[in-house]
Design an enzyme around this catalytic site. Structure first.
Site, mmCIF file in Angstrom:
data_model
loop_
_atom_site.group_PDB
_atom_site.id
_atom_site.type_symbol
_atom_site.label_atom_id
_atom_site.label_comp_id
_atom_site.label_asym_id
_atom_site.label_seq_id
_atom_site.Cartn_x
_atom_site.Cartn_y
_atom_site.Cartn_z
ATOM 1 N N ASP A 190 -37.107 -0.211 25.582
ATOM 2 C CA ASP A 190 -38.018 -0.225 24.318
ATOM 3 C C ASP A 190 -39.488 -0.037 24.752
ATOM 4 O O ASP A 190 -39.852 -0.462 25.923
ATOM 5 C CB ASP A 190 -37.550 -1.362 23.453
ATOM 6 C CG ASP A 190 -37.474 -1.131 22.162
ATOM 7 O OD1 ASP A 190 -38.168 0.047 21.703
ATOM 8 O OD2 ASP A 190 -36.889 -1.695 21.126
ATOM 9 N N TRP A 256 -40.025 6.310 20.655
ATOM 10 C CA TRP A 256 -40.262 6.836 19.303
ATOM 11 C C TRP A 256 -41.032 8.010 19.075
ATOM 12 O O TRP A 256 -41.715 7.935 18.264
ATOM 13 C CB TRP A 256 -40.540 5.707 18.387
ATOM 14 C CG TRP A 256 -40.288 3.987 18.857
ATOM 15 C CD1 TRP A 256 -39.196 3.425 18.901
ATOM 16 C CD2 TRP A 256 -41.357 3.403 19.594
ATOM 17 N NE1 TRP A 256 -39.346 2.374 19.330
ATOM 18 C CE2 TRP A 256 -40.684 2.005 19.856
ATOM 19 C CE3 TRP A 256 -42.514 3.505 19.490
ATOM 20 C CZ2 TRP A 256 -41.140 1.039 20.382
ATOM 21 C CZ3 TRP A 256 -43.128 2.334 20.217
ATOM 22 C CH2 TRP A 256 -42.445 1.147 20.771
ATOM 23 N N GLY A 257 -41.035 8.677 20.176
ATOM 24 C CA GLY A 257 -41.905 9.846 20.059
ATOM 25 C C GLY A 257 -43.300 9.770 20.356
ATOM 26 O O GLY A 257 -44.192 10.608 20.076
ATOM 27 N N ASP A 277 -37.439 4.453 14.297
ATOM 28 C CA ASP A 277 -36.178 3.971 13.855
ATOM 29 C C ASP A 277 -35.670 4.629 12.612
ATOM 30 O O ASP A 277 -36.279 4.942 11.570
ATOM 31 C CB ASP A 277 -36.006 2.749 13.834
ATOM 32 C CG ASP A 277 -36.507 1.893 14.794
ATOM 33 O OD1 ASP A 277 -36.957 2.464 16.059
ATOM 34 O OD2 ASP A 277 -36.254 0.603 14.861
#
Ligand code: GLA
Length: 636
Positions: A190, A256-257, A277
């Site tokens: 993450d 997340w892009g 998300d």
């Protein structure tokens, strides 16, 4: 080097990572460079704890779902990864930095032999069930739950240093622990640690975390240090490879892009999140779907776009919303997304277990050719996705995004099938057969995705268009020099900011990337007023790698696309085969008709398609490899 190539070379160098080494990024390498380490020849399938339990994950919950996966037969259909997400860590022990498992949540980690808790009994158990095990970490010092969770009881405890359970200063130590000592097979990395712990972070102010100067900003690509982010993911990737001598791992990137990752993750890991998300709300699904659906050329066997885990079983995708749940599943399957179930399976209704277990749809996702579906009809109301399967069949999904039922004319030609020969299709939900010639009418309900497997006579009798095989086309250099946010992604009023915010603004960089059957900014491919239904659209100063498996002829119609705003700079198109120049065009300018280009590619493994120009960086110089195709297959 002639004047054109010298100038183009200079333009590309201005913003390329290769600049530092003085390497020409458009020079042919003779290699296929997309990521192929690890074990993701097809998209990973399994289960992840986050959507169902967030940080309140524990061993009983995980094993409860794992047992259902095995007992229900889902495991034998491919769902094998059981992945722990955030919430498993108690602390980092000082001074040796060893990570400590929450034994109150994972009692099997208390072993008599070892004083230090270990996840080995847990992974052993999953392995004994025929499953594989996944773990979660963060690239920074702290995880996303540590930044955002409102349930402190689930967060690591102790001193500031003891709470630093992320990889940041411990890459080698933690990766060795996860893979060598604990026996995990999959890691999700993450990125909140790289983003949420600046001087103004509430956690930093509260004295719960140290400052880590943010290098990632999801809302502002220009505030993101892309090379630094890439370098960290590269370092973790190298540690994973070192600690998995058998190569049995999956490396999942979760930023997340952000950081333009939608363009480079394909070189770095096995799966990569393309958006923020998912949540069990239709609007969020659309955001996540849109973030990946036009990126077919950025996914390949070994490296997949990840629009996030499945949320089937909750909210807009629960048993009262079967249409939406089925759409979610069908679309994820067509996009070659990882199929990671995010529900508490012991409580899952049979109707939704059936959705997850649809073997015909799973087969599309797991097809060995690895072609993500491309968009054959694109509008805000309706999209038709087409995916070419390894045996030549086509999968087709007709997705009604709108509010009204739609009458759709599905044409054989949309699937690159001949319209003078019958097409046989099977509806993959109802198993009903349809046979038609030329076109068939379908009525598709709002939010419904009709999905079929089709067989007909291929438009190209002895070959395939490149846009039919995106899994074999890698935009090694896509010509995007200054990443800007993609405005084409659905923006939901129910984003994280809610309706009190200024709204969900464009934030995912990658606008202008390479596209199948479309110009880089979404227009129809068109050279001097002639349109091309098939082809690759890409910006100039780009290099595409194409895997050739037994074809003898490469052909295309090339030129500057009518959508280009740069009407002055000529582009030279070159075709290389295993690093050697096979064909080159004359310089072609906007408005000039397409030139044909062809090359004998018999025996060639990697073809490279290079478009060079002394482009003006402030203008878009879109080029088209129209009807680019490999034909004349060698008899096997
Ligand atoms: C981020 C990720 C999620 C999940 C949480 C855990 O938000 O995008 O998928 O892993 O962190 O805290």
């Amino acid at each position: 080097m002639n004047r054109f190539t010298a100038a183009a070379f200079a333009a590309v160098l201005a913003c390329s990572a290769a600049q530092a080494q003085g390497v020409d990024p458009l020079a042919p390498t003779g290699k296929w460079t997309a990521y192929s380490a690890g074990r993701a020849p097809t998209p990973p399938m399994g289960w992840n704890s986050w959507n169902a339990f967030a940080s309140a994950v524990d061993e009983e919950k995980v094993l409860g779902s794992a047992k259902v996966i095995v007992d229900s037969g889902l495991a034998s259909k491919g769902y094998v990864y059981i992945n722990l997400d955030d919430g498993w860590a108690a602390k980092r022990r000082m001074p040796d930095g060893h990570l400590i498992v929450r034994t109150d949540k994972f009692p099997s980690a208390v072993t008599r032999k070892q004083k230090t808790p270990s996840f080995k009994p847990f992974t052993d158990k999953l392995h004994a069930m025929g499953l594989k095990a996944g773990i979660y970490s963060d690239m920074g010092r702290n995880t996303c739950a540590q930044a955002w969770s409102t349930t402190p009881e689930h967060l690591p405890k102790g001193s500031v240093e003891e709470r630093e359970v992320g990889l940041h200063d411990y890459i080698d130590q933690d990766i060795a622990l996860y893979f060598r000592e604990w026996g995990f097979d999959y890691i999700k990395v993450d990125g909140c640690g790289l983003r949420d712990f600046g001087p103004n972070s509430p956690k930093v102010k509260a004295g719960e975390a140290r400052i880590l100067t943010p290098i990632l900003d999801l809302g502002a690509i220009s505030r993101t240090d892309v090379p630094a982010v890439k370098d960290l993911f590269r370092r973790v990737g190298a540690a994973i490879v070192r600690n998995n001598p058998d190569g049995d791992f999956v490396y999942s990137l979760c930023i997340w892009g952000a950081a333009n990752v939608r363009a480079w993750a394909k070189d770095m890991g096995n799966v990569s999140r393309t958006s923020d998300d998912i949540s069990p709300a239709w609007g969020r699904l659309m955001v996540n779907y849109d973030s990946a659906v036009h990126r077919a050329l950025y996914a390949h066997p070994g490296s997949w776009n990840d629009p996030d885990m499945l949320h089937i079983g909750a909210g807009d995708f629960d048993a009262n919303h079967l249409t939406e749940a089925r759409s979610h599943f069908a679309l994820w399957a067509m996009m070659n997304a990882p199929l990671l179930i995010g529900a508490d399976l012991p409580t899952m209704p049979a109707s939704l277990m059936e959705v997850l277990g649809n073997a015909d749809i799973i087969a599309l996702n797991q097809d060995a050719a690895g072609n993500q579906a491309t968009v054959a009809h694109d509008s805000s109301d309706l999209q038709i996705l087409v995916k070419t399967l390894g045996n030549g069949d086509k999968a087709v999904a007709v997705f009604n995004r709108g509010w009204d039922p739609m009458d759709v004319n599905l044409q054989a030609t949309r699937m690159n099938l001949r319209d003078d020969a019958p097409v046989e299709m099977t509806d993959l939900w109802t198993k009903k057969q349809i046979t038609f010639t030329k076109e068939t009418k379908l009525r598709v309900a709002p939010r419904e995705t009709a999905i079929f497997r089709a067989r007909g006579t291929r438009a190209l009798a002895d070959g395939l268009y490149l846009s039919e095989q995106p899994g074999k086309v890698n935009p090694a250099v896509d010509g995007v020099t200054r990443p800007i946010p993609d405005p084409g992604i659905f923006r939901t009023a129910y984003g994280w900011g809610g309706t009190r915010s200024p709204g969900d603004r464009p934030q995912y960089a990658g606008w202008g990337g390479a596209r199948a059957d479309s110009a880089p900014y979404g227009q129809t491919l068109q050279i001097a007023r002639k349109t091309y239904a098939s082809g690759i659209g890409i910006l100039a100063n780009s290099r595409l790698e194409v895997r050739n498996e037994g074809y003898r002829r490469f052909t295309a119609k090339i030129g500057v696309d009518d959508s280009a705003t740069d009407k002055t700079h000529p582009v030279t198109f070159t075709v290389y085969g295993d690093g050697k120049r096979l064909a080159e065009s004359r310089p072609l300018k906007w408005g000039m008709p397409a030139d044909p280009i062809e090359a004998d590619v018999a025996g060639i493994k990697v073809i490279e398609l290079v478009a060079r120009s002394a482009a003006n960086e402030n203008e878009a110089l879109s080029v088209t490899w129209g009807e680019a195709a490999l034909t004349d297959r060698q008899p096997r």
